[in-house]
Design an enzyme around this catalytic site. Structure first.
Site, PDB file in Angstrom:
ATOM      1  CB  ALA A 115     -14.606 -15.455  -8.771  1.00 11.38           C
ATOM      2  CB  SER A 116      -9.464 -15.438 -11.081  1.00  4.59           C
ATOM      3  OG  SER A 116      -8.669 -15.675 -12.211  1.00  4.59           O
ATOM      4  CB  ALA A 117     -12.204 -20.254 -12.731  1.00  3.64           C
ATOM      5  CB  SER A 118      -9.626 -23.144 -15.803  1.00  4.46           C
ATOM      6  OG  SER A 118     -11.005 -23.368 -16.081  1.00  4.46           O
ATOM      7  CB  ILE A 119     -12.335 -20.467 -19.097  1.00  2.00           C
ATOM      8  CG1 ILE A 119     -12.075 -21.946 -19.438  1.00  2.00           C
ATOM      9  CG2 ILE A 119     -12.788 -19.706 -20.337  1.00  2.00           C
ATOM     10  CD1 ILE A 119     -13.281 -22.684 -19.980  1.00  2.00           C
ATOM     11  CD  GLN A 121      -9.221 -11.798 -14.357  1.00  2.00           C
ATOM     12  OE1 GLN A 121      -8.359 -12.627 -14.083  1.00  2.00           O
ATOM     13  NE2 GLN A 121      -8.967 -10.502 -14.368  1.00  2.00           N
ATOM     14  CB  VAL A 122     -16.350 -12.717 -12.164  1.00  2.99           C
ATOM     15  CG1 VAL A 122     -17.618 -11.876 -12.024  1.00  2.99           C
ATOM     16  CG2 VAL A 122     -16.670 -14.047 -12.836  1.00  2.99           C
ATOM     17  CE  LYS A 136     -17.194 -17.341 -16.884  1.00  2.00           C
ATOM     18  NZ  LYS A 136     -18.147 -18.483 -16.862  1.00  2.00           N
ATOM     19  CG  ASP A 282     -19.472 -27.135 -13.361  1.00  2.00           C
ATOM     20  OD1 ASP A 282     -19.076 -28.049 -12.618  1.00  2.00           O
ATOM     21  OD2 ASP A 282     -18.749 -26.195 -13.735  1.00  2.00           O
TER      22      ASP A 282
END
Length: 306
Positions: A115-119, A121-122, A136, A282
């Site tokens: 998974a990859s997001a704004s800050i 990735q895993v 992470k 969140d």
């Protein structure tokens, strides 16, 4: 390079990306030919802008009352499907933070992004004792990007108050709160600390699962925690849209009942908030994992209420 020049460079980058996309939209309309659909164009533009804009897009993805459904559906991809940074940068971050390459720290390390997001990735990895973990890794340079964005936001708010644009006064507190959240999320040690507190409070609970933190492999930019095997709520929603009956049957086979699962999400929140005074703040679809018998697995503890 002076800080003022860096801020100017970031402002020019933002202006260039916005102008290019607006010009593309105008050109498509003049030609009378359909181009990239609006929802997809917005997502791509936010990915290009990165930093606070990408984070803002994640927030917008859950605002069904403010955006059409097709825009929210497309922006949901910003929660876990942002284009990842490459293998060599993952290796460099881990090496600089932990002093050794991933291959020396973990028995196995999968450079394929989960998974990859704004800050960050895993990645999936395995420790020498066979424990499966999620690692992470923070995006290179992301702290500087957010820092510049925060300064530009404060400058924008200053302009609003200087020229007494009263209709926009309301933006001051949300911008301040947003920047505070981001500053905390940029230090994975804070997130790990929150996860440890929540895990201690959830010990023995049949409806709540918090991954264990491995502190010897955790720094400000790298965090290692036990891997929670399961389907996220966001993945489940995608399966419903795709009508993937095989995968849906697999989720149902572990006893998944949407009503009971959501009931556990609510009761976990109330228990954490009113009994312990600390709660996951969140709980978006990518952060909730469907486990056996409707237990809720939680990931991403960057925003925790207390």
């Amino acid at each position: 390079m002076t800080s003022g020049f860096r801020y100017l460079k970031r402002a020019l980058q933002i202006s260039r990306i916005c102008f290019r996309n607006l010009a593309a939209i105008a050109w498509e309309r003049l030609r009378g030919r359909p181009g990239i659909p609006g929802p997809q164009r917005l997502r791509i533009m936010l990915e290009e802008l990165s930093g606070s804009f990408l984070k803002f897009g994640q927030i917008l993805s859950l605002q069904l009352d403010a955006l059409p459904r097709e825009y929210c559906d497309e922006l949901l991809n910003l929660l876990d499907r942002v284009p990842p940074f490459p293998r060599h940068q993952v290796r460099e971050v881990i090496l600089s933070e932990l002093g050794k390459a991933p291959e020396a720290l973990y028995r196995e390390f999968d450079y394929q992004t989960l998974a990859s997001a704004s800050i960050g990735q895993v990645h999936r990895a395995v420790l020498p004792d066979s424990t499966v973990v999620a690692v992470k890794v923070q995006r290179p340079g992301i702290e500087q990007v957010f820092s510049r964005d925060a300064a530009l936001m404060r400058f924008f708010i200053g302009i609003i108050f200087l020229f007494r644009i009263r209709t926009l006064y309301f933006m001051r507190d949300p911008v301040r709160e947003f920047n505070d959240w981001v500053r905390e999320e940029l230090d994975y040690r804070r997130e790990a600390g929150y996860a440890e507190v929540l895990g201690r409070n959830a010990r023995g609970s049949p409806s709540e699962t918090i991954p264990r933190i491995h502190w010897d492999l955790t720094t400000a930019r790298v965090m290692t925690m036990d891997f929670i095997e399961g389907c996220s709520v966001l993945e489940y929603l995608r399966l419903l849209d795709q009508r993937d009956e095989k995968r849906l049957a697999e989720v149902k086979a572990i006893g998944f009942d949407p009503v009971l699962f959501l009931s556990n999400v609510v009761s976990n929140f109330l228990n954490d908030a009113f009994r312990f005074g600390v709660f996951h703040a969140d709980p978006h679809p990518a952060n909730l994992i469907i486990l056996k018998d409707n237990s809720v697995g939680y990931v991403d503890f960057g925003i925790v209420g207390n």
